[in-house]
Design an enzyme around this catalytic site. Structure first.
Site, PDB file in Angstrom:
ATOM      1  N   SER A 225       0.876  -1.006   0.001  1.00  0.00           N
ATOM      2  CA  SER A 225      -0.047   0.090  -0.107  1.00  0.00           C
ATOM      3  C   SER A 225       0.896   1.107  -0.004  1.00  0.00           C
ATOM      4  O   SER A 225       1.857   1.264  -0.819  1.00  0.00           O
ATOM      5  CB  SER A 225      -0.916  -0.169   1.020  1.00  0.00           C
ATOM      6  OG  SER A 225      -1.896   0.940   0.983  1.00  0.00           O
TER       7      SER A 225
ATOM      8  N   ASP B 297      -8.423  -5.015  -6.251  1.00  0.00           N
ATOM      9  CA  ASP B 297      -8.161  -4.151  -5.499  1.00  0.00           C
ATOM     10  C   ASP B 297      -8.875  -2.985  -5.271  1.00  0.00           C
ATOM     11  O   ASP B 297      -9.143  -2.169  -6.064  1.00  0.00           O
ATOM     12  CB  ASP B 297      -6.433  -3.539  -5.509  1.00  0.00           C
ATOM     13  CG  ASP B 297      -5.957  -2.708  -4.326  1.00  0.00           C
ATOM     14  OD1 ASP B 297      -6.763  -2.398  -3.614  1.00  0.00           O
ATOM     15  OD2 ASP B 297      -4.676  -2.692  -4.422  1.00  0.00           O
TER      16      ASP B 297
ATOM     17  N   HIS C 138      -6.728  -5.755  -1.982  1.00  0.00           N
ATOM     18  CA  HIS C 138      -5.443  -5.253  -1.549  1.00  0.00           C
ATOM     19  C   HIS C 138      -4.596  -5.867  -0.564  1.00  0.00           C
ATOM     20  O   HIS C 138      -3.312  -5.683  -0.786  1.00  0.00           O
ATOM     21  CB  HIS C 138      -6.278  -3.687  -0.901  1.00  0.00           C
ATOM     22  CG  HIS C 138      -5.143  -2.876  -0.531  1.00  0.00           C
ATOM     23  ND1 HIS C 138      -4.512  -2.030  -1.527  1.00  0.00           N
ATOM     24  CD2 HIS C 138      -4.670  -2.256   0.439  1.00  0.00           C
ATOM     25  CE1 HIS C 138      -3.447  -1.100  -1.103  1.00  0.00           C
ATOM     26  NE2 HIS C 138      -3.789  -1.360   0.271  1.00  0.00           N
TER      27      HIS C 138
END
Lengths: 437, 449
Positions: free
Chosen positions: B268, B360, B395
């Protein structure tokens, strides 16, 4: 040539295992033909250090797999997947007569396994290893519960398998060293059998009153198992080693209250004055104390105290009266008890009485007296403190040869678990043969 | 219903309802449930088997786990025993329950918060990495769901799953202003190492580092936002380039770390930090692993060193679904990234692995992967890039055999917000398993040779 240590990969799978579980030690990413030593180091509870080591040469892929490749020299040789554990011995300079026994079963035995460059014989702790990992060996599987038992004036510990149960039960007895020894019961619970380790020679009640326990003590222990809400009262076994065998056989054959599904007797004898108390049985053995011998190292050989095996029926448990399956485990080099001879006599008695279909004998050449769970280090002799008053400390010769004894422990334990599972988890009718042993 | 259980002793029922009934002998031993190894690392496969069951009978295998916060997670699967009365999760397909088909580790990645659990739980994020997850597995009669207890429990086994192998050392680091936790493998070392960076959720996430150390790499989890030991307000990034450089140097200077064998992994926002550190700061990592993150900052930078302003400025890019759950995805679209923050990837000199979850919903991973690929290609450096792309994965691509949450609670103030991570259960689990294997291989190649 120098090998960049960052390449070498050492792994032990599983890194956390039960003490009777095998592991795989793998060394990788070295050059082919590389000479190395795999070393195991363990510091036991009383502070002594134990080590084992073996010499290997990497194969064409630069790998050593201890489970598949032969050790060229060391504390063991040849292909021995678990040699790093059963060949552990006290480091040079240690006290003599040591025996490794884990008393706290709630923590694991921790072993450091390292790889050293070259074929080393000594001085490991002064060298820097190429790589090192830590391995844990557990007596208790996750979820196994340890329950101290004091009801009925018992000194005992119950180990319950994980889950709701109910489970078959087992009474676990050791020999004349006394004390409350828990590790075998903990391990059996890890295999699904609710097991109670019982101290019957040095329990609290004996310390307080000075009197030795008798039959009612064992019957109480049996009742505690039978009445436990998580134990199947109709599926209870008894396991005894050494003097524990004497108690087991007497309970199995003569007790009105104790109804065993099966019994396992290791390194013991049926020779005892029937009807005598525990104290009287011990006294009977001591009567022959003059038959004690000593070997060239002044180690005590007690096997002759029960020889020759009496023909008088009042001096032997009436094996013809046995009604449950019995597994006898004996070492033919037992120097402490004449276990093999007694096993042969028991077999003969049962053949004459017509109940020999209940009997299975496992007899191991060159194995000694202390036939214990597998992969534990071997002691041919060790210091032994008797529970007499006053206690005497001797160097007892147990017998056995390292490799044969270690193999016997592995084989016997596996077969014991099969025997117990077959008889306790139901299935076969009494007397069925255990041809799969 | 197949009457094969009439012959089978019903142990628990007999004992409880008709106390003292003798267990009559029957045709077979009582059922047994085994798990091997019974104490495993999180990324170890476990073999779960049932034995001594009647043949061709319906059974349910159920797994329960309690997180550090006390939440209960559950999974179950329906099987039919085969002709020898066994069920083997490595061999047999689940025909119903938390997952379908043959999935040896399905009971683990298929864990979901149990009915009655707090809402919006994120996958059991283990805060205390020094203790294991304890899994209770049970074998139940018939095709049932766990909430239908008390169903007949035939057998049970307890297993432990650890992030830390024996001998791994956990060391809290508060040094030179750097806030983190270092994990060292057992042994003399020196070891190759990883710098481990997570996302804007903040705090100090240790479990991936603990696993790397269990696999022989020194690994340093670094905090940069939302930690009490960091300076300034916890909702801002108050540390800049010098901070990350210090962290990297701390590793280089460590006596048990190979100074020229250090990689960086980021998830991330951690991807942006990793790329920035490798391209701008003079630091030369041996390799980079980037999972689902942007090639530029999603937050307006306050200074040239990368400290940030208020994070709420990006709210204009937030989107909402019908339930009011928020997706941050558009925030990291290349067009929305602040131009001066875009990492100059043409300066990259080390191998880069970029991992994309195609579902994601929190970051524009596909678009950023494309941007990275184009930039490297234009610079003649496409040979540095390994791109892994997983359809159906979300994600949070994390170490394997841990459950994924498609959405979870993000904040309670100023309002309660549930954020979408994306990812569908089975493909996300497959992505975690495959990517972890490839991550370890990539580290082996770049850090050990």
């Amino acid at each position: 040539m120098s090998m960049k240590p960052l390449c070498v990969k050492l792994s032990v799978q599983p890194s956390r295992g039960l003490v009777d579980e095998k592991f795989t030690v793998l060394v990788q990413n070295l050059l082919p033909g590389f000479q190395l030593t795999v070393h195991a180091l363990h510091q036991c509870e009383d502070g002594h250090s134990w080590e084992a080591f073996a010499h290997y040469t990497t194969d064409a892929t630069g790998t050593v797999n201890v489970s598949q490749d032969p050790s060229l020299d060391g504390t063991y040789s040849g292909v021995e997947p678990m040699g790093l554990l059963w060949s552990l011995r006290p480091v040079p300079g240690s006290k003599s007569g040591l025996r490794m026994r884990k008393m706290n079963v709630q923590t694991p035995m921790v072993v450091t396994i390292s790889v050293y460059q070259g074929h080393q014989m000594e001085g490991f702790l002064d060298r820097v290893s190429l790589a090192s990992v830590v391995v844990e060996r557990w007596y208790m599987a996750p979820g196994v519960r340890r329950v101290p038992i004091t009801d009925g004036k018992l000194t005992a510990t119950l180990f319950l398998p994980s889950g709701a149960g109910p489970f078959p039960g087992l009474l676990d007895l050791w020999g004349r060293g006394g004390k409350l020894v828990e590790y075998r019961a903990a391990l059996l619970a890890s295999h699904g059998i609710a097991s109670m380790a019982l101290d019957y020679l040095t329990p609290q009640i004996t310390k307080e009153t000075g009197k030795m326990v008798d039959n009612d003590y064992f019957e109480t222990a049996y009742r505690v198992l039978e009445q436990h809400p998580q134990i199947l009262g109709s599926r209870i076994a008894m396991l005894g080693l050494s003097f524990g065998t004497s108690v087991t056989l007497r309970m199995a054959v003569y007790s009105q209250d104790v109804k065993l599904s099966c019994a396992v007797c290791i390194s013991g004898s049926h020779v005892q004055p029937i009807g005598g108390s525990v104290e009287q049985i011990l006294a009977y053995f001591n009567r022959n104390a003059d038959k004690t011998r000593f070997d060239e190292n002044n180690q005590v050989i007690w096997r002759d105290l029960l020889l020759p095996i009496p023909t008088d029926p009042s001096l032997k448990v009436d094996m013809g009266g046995l009604q449950c399956p019995l597994l006898l485990v004996v070492g033919e080099d037992d120097q402490n008890w004449p276990a093999h001879e007694c096993a042969m006599d028991m077999k003969e008695m049962m053949e004459r009485a017509g109940n020999s279909h209940l009997l299975t004998v496992l007899s191991y050449k060159n194995a000694g007296h202390l036939i214990e769970p597998p992969f534990m280090p071997f002691a041919r002799a060790s210091t032994f403190k008797t529970v007499t008053n006053p206690p005497t400390k001797v160097m007892a010769l147990w017998g056995g040869e390292l490799v044969a004894h270690s193999r016997a422990q592995e084989d016997a334990w596996r077969k014991m678990l099969v025997f117990l599972r077959e008889n306790l988890y139901g299935g076969m009718k009494h007397g069925a043969s255990f041809s799969n042993l | 219903m197949i009457p094969c259980y009439t012959v089978q002793r019903n142990l628990a029922c007999i004992q409880r309802t008709v106390g003292g009934v003798r267990w009559t002998s029957s045709c077979r031993p009582a059922p047994l449930l085994t798990a091997s190894p019974v104490r495993a690392l999180i990324d170890d496969k476990i073999s779960i088997r049932g034995h001594f069951l009647p043949p061709r009978c319906p059974v349910t295998v159920c797994a329960q786990m309690q997180s550090d916060d006390g939440d209960l997670w559950e999974a179950f699967a329906h099987f039919n025993t085969n002709s020898d009365g066994t069920v083997n999760l490595t061999r047999d397909p689940s025909v119903g329950g938390s997952y379908l088909g043959c999935e040896p580790m399905g009971l683990l990645w298929g864990l979901q918060p149990a009915p009655g659990a707090r809402e919006g739980l994120r996958q059991a994020e283990k805060k205390k990495v020094e203790t294991p997850y304890v899994m209770l597995m049970s074998l139940l009669k018939g095709h049932v769901s766990p909430s239908e207890r008390p169903s007949t429990e035939l057998a049970a086994v307890t297993a432990e799953r650890w992030y830390m192998a024996p001998g791994v050392r956990r060391i809290e680091i508060r040094q030179n202003g750097v806030v983190g936790t270092l994990f060292l493998p057992p042994g003399p070392g020196p070891f190759p190492a990883m710098l481990d960076l997570w996302g804007m959720g903040g705090g100090l996430v240790e479990y991936r580092s603990a696993l790397f150390a269990s696999r022989g790499y020194a690994s340093f989890s670094l905090a940069y936002i939302g930690h009490k030991d960091l300076p300034g307000p916890q909702n801002l990034i108050n540390v800049g380039d010098p901070y990350y450089k210090s962290a990297f140097q701390l590793l280089q200077d460590h006596p048990q770390v190979y100074p020229d064998r250090i990689g960086i992994i980021g998830l991330s926002f951690g991807v942006y930090l990793a790329l920035r550190l490798a391209s701008h700061s003079g630091i030369k990592p041996s390799c980079l692993i980037c999972i689902n993150g942007p090639a530029g900052s999603t937050i307006k930078l306050a200074d040239a060193d990368g400290r940030t302003e208020q994070t709420e400025n990006d709210q204009k890019y937030w989107t909402y679904d019908d339930q009011g759950n928020v997706s941050f995805r558009a925030v990291s679209l290349p067009a929305n990234l602040s131009p001066e923050s875009k990492v100059k990837l043409e300066h990259l000199t080390c191998p880069l692995m970029y991992i994309v979850g195609e579902d994601d919903l929190s970051a524009s991973s596909v678009e950023n992967a494309n941007l990275i690929e184009e930039t490297l290609s234009a610079a003649g450096k496409s040979q540095l890039l390994t791109r892994l792309s997983y359809p159906g994965a979300g994600h949070l691509i994390e170490p394997p055999y841990t459950p994924n949450s498609r959405a979870s609670l993000w904040s309670v103030k100023p309002q309660k917000l549930v954020t979408l991570w994306g990812g569908h259960l089975a493909p996300h689990a497959a992505a975690q398993e495959d990517s972890w294997k490839k991550i370890l291989e990539f580290m082996e190649t770049n850090l050990r040779h």
